[in-house]
Design a protein around this motif. Structure first.
Motif, PDB file in Angstrom:
ATOM      1  N   LYS A 182       0.875  -1.164   0.096  1.00 12.47           N
ATOM      2  CA  LYS A 182       0.098   0.004   0.120  1.00 12.47           C
ATOM      3  C   LYS A 182       0.859   1.147   0.025  1.00 12.47           C
ATOM      4  N   HIS A 183       0.377   2.497  -0.582  1.00  9.17           N
ATOM      5  CA  HIS A 183       1.160   3.444  -0.799  1.00  9.17           C
ATOM      6  C   HIS A 183       1.544   4.004   0.716  1.00  9.17           C
ATOM      7  N   ILE A 184       0.584   4.072   1.620  1.00  7.67           N
ATOM      8  CA  ILE A 184       0.728   4.752   2.834  1.00  7.67           C
ATOM      9  C   ILE A 184       2.120   3.952   3.477  1.00  7.67           C
ATOM     10  N   LYS A 208       4.719   2.816   1.975  1.00  6.02           N
ATOM     11  CA  LYS A 208       5.722   3.453   1.201  1.00  6.02           C
ATOM     12  C   LYS A 208       6.165   4.792   1.780  1.00  6.02           C
ATOM     13  N   ILE A 209       5.305   5.609   2.181  1.00  2.00           N
ATOM     14  CA  ILE A 209       5.316   6.796   2.806  1.00  2.00           C
ATOM     15  C   ILE A 209       5.907   6.845   4.101  1.00  2.00           C
ATOM     16  N   LEU A 252       9.610   5.883   3.778  1.00  4.12           N
ATOM     17  CA  LEU A 252      10.429   6.804   3.631  1.00  4.12           C
ATOM     18  C   LEU A 252      10.631   7.769   4.645  1.00  4.12           C
ATOM     19  N   LEU A 288       9.523  21.567   2.157  1.00  4.14           N
ATOM     20  CA  LEU A 288       8.440  20.941   1.513  1.00  4.14           C
ATOM     21  C   LEU A 288       7.194  21.742   1.274  1.00  4.14           C
ATOM     22  N   GLY A 323       6.306  22.948  -2.495  1.00  2.00           N
ATOM     23  CA  GLY A 323       4.776  22.763  -2.952  1.00  2.00           C
ATOM     24  C   GLY A 323       4.533  24.280  -3.367  1.00  2.00           C
ATOM     25  N   MET A 362       6.177  25.007  -6.885  1.00  5.36           N
ATOM     26  CA  MET A 362       5.420  24.100  -8.036  1.00  5.36           C
ATOM     27  C   MET A 362       4.087  24.894  -8.401  1.00  5.36           C
ATOM     28  N   VAL A 363       3.436  25.158  -7.512  1.00  8.00           N
ATOM     29  CA  VAL A 363       2.178  25.559  -7.840  1.00  8.00           C
ATOM     30  C   VAL A 363       2.225  26.847  -8.534  1.00  8.00           C
ATOM     31  N   GLY A 390       3.411  26.017 -12.230  1.00  6.79           N
ATOM     32  CA  GLY A 390       2.539  25.630 -12.928  1.00  6.79           C
ATOM     33  C   GLY A 390       1.470  26.531 -13.263  1.00  6.79           C
ATOM     34  N   LEU A 391       1.137  27.250 -12.591  1.00  7.21           N
ATOM     35  CA  LEU A 391       0.260  28.543 -12.880  1.00  7.21           C
ATOM     36  C   LEU A 391       0.571  29.179 -13.685  1.00  7.21           C
ATOM     37  N   PHE A 397       0.601  27.482 -17.435  1.00  7.92           N
ATOM     38  CA  PHE A 397      -0.309  26.520 -17.374  1.00  7.92           C
ATOM     39  C   PHE A 397      -0.948  26.388 -18.948  1.00  7.92           C
ATOM     40  N   PRO A 398      -0.951  25.432 -19.710  1.00  5.83           N
ATOM     41  CA  PRO A 398      -1.211  25.282 -20.790  1.00  5.83           C
ATOM     42  C   PRO A 398      -2.633  25.623 -21.255  1.00  5.83           C
TER      43      PRO A 398
END
Lengths: 89, 237
Positions: A2-4, A6-7, A10, A43, A47, A50-51, A54-55, A58-59
């Protein structure tokens, strides 16, 4: 797995490194205690960055709306000729 | 060389005008391919089914299948319902409101043939793709949602909530059985579960023109729904 899990894996690895740094005193004690806080702030900044990026990049496709209108007109024409009444309001 | 057959499932609710336009455009762009369109209508009060029946007279009942349901049920169940009647080797899902343009269908098919992927999903967020009709707030929430998902969920695709996808029929049947979410979180869960199961997923850029006729909303409740969905997927997949 499960993904959790994996987290968690980490996080455990990062914690081990952090505890190791505290034990080995490679970094000064007061600074080392705050490392998790710095990591979380980093972190958060990543984030937000990246926002923002991305903005900025934005395509968008303004010409697509125009092309779509043409397609709609063509389709409506066809439907009219074939006698299909869609009663567009 | 055996020819592949593509089943296109389009759920509809009050899409009287749009469905006729979409069907016309599908036929226009898929001339060299073998396909059927399965329209799953949830008893639309605006007469969508009457229009579909007229389209059936025009294009043939083997090409346009009307598989209606008695009331407005979920999107996920609409796909399941359509899937039961699909005779193709591949299933394409798309929206009826013209936000998904049929002109991209050949690029989905081509990508699948080139890469032998199990799933080809359309993405709005790469170069060559794009969105029109979104204001700054809408773009912000979309981008924020995407960064959250990429940071914490590692989904393996750039567009998580997109619903313009091509699946190998067996793959769709396998994945859809394990999905429990509703609404657009359903789309997220589909692609994440497929990714976790190790299916080969490819992406093609698509352009998305937000609802030409009618309105589409994104409010606080959708944001909450998204966050809940994200947390669920982190723990359950």
């Amino acid at each position: 797995m499960k993904h959790i899990l994996k987290i968690l894996e980490l996080l455990v690895t990062i914690s081990a490194i952090w505890i190791g740094l505290l034990q080995a005193s490679i970094v000064s004690s007061s600074y080392a205690w705050l490392l998790p806080v710095y990591l979380i702030i980093l972190l958060g900044c990543y984030g937000l960055f990246m926002v923002g990026v991305g903005l900025m990049f934005f395509p968008t496709c303004p010409q697509e709306s125009h092309l779509l209108q043409k397609d709609i007109a063509e389709a409506k024409d066809f439907l009219k000729r074939e006698g299909i009444d869609v009663n567009s309001d | 060389m055996e020819k592949n057959m593509y089943s296109i499932i389009i759920p509809t609710y009050n899409e009287r005008l749009n469905i006729a336009l979409v069907v016309y455009l599908v036929f226009k762009h898929l001339r060299e391919f073998d396909f059927e369109i399965i329209i799953v209508d949830d008893s639309s009060p605006d007469g969508t089914q009457d229009i579909v029946k007229q389209l059936q007279l025009l294009y043939g009942e083997e090409r346009i299948l009307l598989r209606a349901r008695k009331k407005k049920l979920g999107l996920g169940t609409a796909y399941c319902h359509g899937l039961k009647h699909a005779s193709g080797d591949f299933v394409i899902i798309m929206d009826a409101d013209l936000s998904h343009h049929p002109k991209y269908l050949p690029s989905f098919i081509r990508k699948q043939k080139e890469t032998e992927a199990s799933i080809v999903t359309g993405t709005r967020y790469v170069r060559g793709g794009g969105v029109h009709g979104w204001n700054l707030m809408r773009k912000l929430t979309s981008r924020g949602a995407n960064v959250l998902a990429q940071t914490f969920l590692w989904p393996g695709v750039s567009d998580l909530t997109g619903s313009f996808r091509l699946y190998k029929k067996s793959v769709l049947e396998d994945v859809i059985g394990s999905v429990v979410s509703k609404g657009y979180v359903f789309q997220m869960e589909m692609i994440v579960r497929a990714s976790r199961k190790g299916y080969h997923i490819e992406e093609v850029p698509i352009t998305f023109v937000d609802r030409v006729y009618g309105t589409s909303k994104l409010g606080g409740s959708e944001i909450v729904e998204y966050l809940k969905g994200l947390i669920y997927l982190i723990f359950a997949t």
